[in-house]
Design a protein around this motif. Structure first.
Motif, PDB file in Angstrom:
ATOM      1  N   GLY A 146       6.612  16.709  -1.360  1.00  0.00           N
ATOM      2  CA  GLY A 146       7.999  15.850  -0.905  1.00  0.00           C
ATOM      3  C   GLY A 146       8.686  15.643  -1.877  1.00  0.00           C
ATOM      4  O   GLY A 146      10.054  14.856  -1.840  1.00  0.00           O
ATOM      5  N   TYR A 147       8.809  16.955  -2.656  1.00  0.00           N
ATOM      6  CA  TYR A 147      10.178  17.015  -3.202  1.00  0.00           C
ATOM      7  C   TYR A 147      10.469  15.910  -4.398  1.00  0.00           C
ATOM      8  O   TYR A 147      11.643  16.123  -5.381  1.00  0.00           O
ATOM      9  CB  TYR A 147      11.349  17.273  -2.586  1.00  0.00           C
ATOM     10  N   ASN A 148       9.106  15.176  -4.490  1.00  0.00           N
ATOM     11  CA  ASN A 148       9.817  13.800  -5.438  1.00  0.00           C
ATOM     12  C   ASN A 148       9.726  14.324  -7.257  1.00  0.00           C
ATOM     13  O   ASN A 148       8.348  14.282  -7.331  1.00  0.00           O
ATOM     14  CB  ASN A 148       9.014  12.773  -5.241  1.00  0.00           C
ATOM     15  N   PHE A 149      10.192  14.556  -8.175  1.00  0.00           N
ATOM     16  CA  PHE A 149      10.246  15.076  -9.613  1.00  0.00           C
ATOM     17  C   PHE A 149      10.835  14.114 -10.331  1.00  0.00           C
ATOM     18  O   PHE A 149      10.393  14.482 -11.748  1.00  0.00           O
ATOM     19  CB  PHE A 149      11.017  16.414  -9.531  1.00  0.00           C
ATOM     20  N   PHE A 150      11.261  13.067  -9.804  1.00  0.00           N
ATOM     21  CA  PHE A 150      11.319  11.986 -10.888  1.00  0.00           C
ATOM     22  C   PHE A 150      10.766  11.112 -10.790  1.00  0.00           C
ATOM     23  O   PHE A 150      10.423   9.421 -11.487  1.00  0.00           O
ATOM     24  CB  PHE A 150      12.757  12.090 -10.472  1.00  0.00           C
ATOM     25  N   GLY A 151       9.448  10.583  -9.924  1.00  0.00           N
ATOM     26  CA  GLY A 151       8.385   9.774  -9.781  1.00  0.00           C
ATOM     27  C   GLY A 151       8.983   8.577  -9.127  1.00  0.00           C
ATOM     28  O   GLY A 151       9.082   7.474  -9.582  1.00  0.00           O
ATOM     29  N   MET A 152       9.906   8.451  -8.110  1.00  0.00           N
ATOM     30  CA  MET A 152      10.845   7.267  -7.661  1.00  0.00           C
ATOM     31  C   MET A 152       9.826   6.686  -6.552  1.00  0.00           C
ATOM     32  O   MET A 152       9.034   7.526  -5.985  1.00  0.00           O
ATOM     33  CB  MET A 152      12.437   7.605  -7.255  1.00  0.00           C
ATOM     34  N   TRP A 153       9.800   5.605  -7.100  1.00  0.00           N
ATOM     35  CA  TRP A 153       9.332   5.054  -5.702  1.00  0.00           C
ATOM     36  C   TRP A 153      10.220   4.275  -4.542  1.00  0.00           C
ATOM     37  O   TRP A 153      11.750   4.317  -4.428  1.00  0.00           O
ATOM     38  CB  TRP A 153       8.727   3.666  -6.271  1.00  0.00           C
ATOM     39  N   CYS A 154       9.794   4.334  -3.250  1.00  0.00           N
ATOM     40  CA  CYS A 154      10.481   3.292  -2.714  1.00  0.00           C
ATOM     41  C   CYS A 154       9.600   2.008  -1.926  1.00  0.00           C
ATOM     42  O   CYS A 154       8.740   2.033  -2.020  1.00  0.00           O
ATOM     43  CB  CYS A 154      10.629   4.643  -1.018  1.00  0.00           C
TER      44      CYS A 154
END
Length: 267
Positions: free
Chosen positions: A163-171
């Motif tokens: 998911g290209y989430n390299f920054f541990g970001m939440w939604c």
């Protein structure tokens, strides 16, 4: 009398007519598909590359270099866009301070930037502009890359790979990402999923520049600007206390990663 059979088209004729119509259609819509680079900043070709299989790279220095080489162009690109937005804001701020009227185009651009950075209304006076400029600024390359390496386990996490989430970001919208396996029963967050690397980096920078949790970072950065000092990773890292439950230990780890990997990060 005309022979009715002479009106029939051969398969070749039909194919040529279809090809002609397709070519006409493409010619009509092609100009609308071509976008000028935003603020004239060229889009790096590397941002369209697929995620390398970092787990397959056994040599540690090679893995680090590959990781930073993959993310660096996207970070530099979006920081350049931010600097262009900042320069535009400063120019418009000067016009307003001089009691000059803004054109309709300038007003639209101003409103667009204000919305992008989480403000309900476009700036009207010097104080409003200062508030927006506090948000519209870069995050140092070294800090972004260190966080990406830390949060994604050097690009090997499931969230980064899928998911290209390299920054541990939440939604917080159902179906917006991955449901964490260790999530509490009463929790509703998901780990965000992004469509590509550019989307991920842009979302991370906007998060840092708008979320109330990182107001301290933005304050440190504004102080550096006011004192005409470099916007460096080390002082700004101190404003990331809320990024992780680990607090100061997390910040110390980022600083250590920056020091230890500076030769791989590059400029």
């Amino acid at each position: 009398m005309q022979n009715p059979y002479s009106m029939r088209k051969t398969p070749l004729q039909i194919g040529l007519r279809i090809l002609f119509l397709v070519c006409v259609l493409v010619a009509l819509i092609y100009p609308f598909l071509q976008r000028e680079p935003e603020y004239g900043v060229p889009v790096p070709e590397e941002m369209s590359h697929p995620i390398p299989d970092f787990a397959d790279i056994e040599n540690i220095p090679a893995k680090k270099q590959a990781f930073f080489d993959y993310l660096r162009p996207a970070v530099k690109y979006h920081n350049q866009i931010i600097l262009k937005e900042r320069a535009l804001l400063q120019a418009l701020q000067q016009k307003v301070a001089s009691n000059e009227s803004l054109s309709k185009v300038q007003k639209r651009k101003l409103a667009k930037i204000a919305r992008k950075y989480g403000l309900d209304e476009a700036p009207r006076d010097s104080r409003d502009f200062s508030r927006l400029l506090r948000r519209v600024d870069i995050v140092p390359l070294e800090l972004v890359l260190a966080q990406a390496a830390n949060e994604s386990a050097w690009g090997t996490s499931r969230f980064a790979r899928k998911g290209y989430n390299f920054f541990g970001m939440w939604c917080f919208r159902r179906g917006c990402g991955f449901v964490p396996s260790a999530r509490d029963d009463d929790a509703a967050h998901e780990v965000a999923k992004f469509r590509d690397l550019s989307h991920a980096v842009s979302a991370y920078l906007r998060n840092i520049n708008t979320h109330y949790a990182y107001s301290e970072l933005r304050g440190i950065r504004a102080t550096l600007r006011n004192n005409q000092q470099q916007i460096a990773a080390e002082p700004l890292a101190q404003g990331l206390m809320s990024y992780s439950e680990r607090g100061q230990d997390y910040i110390d780890e980022l600083l250590e990663m920056i020091r230890f990997n500076r030769k791989y990060i590059g400029a």
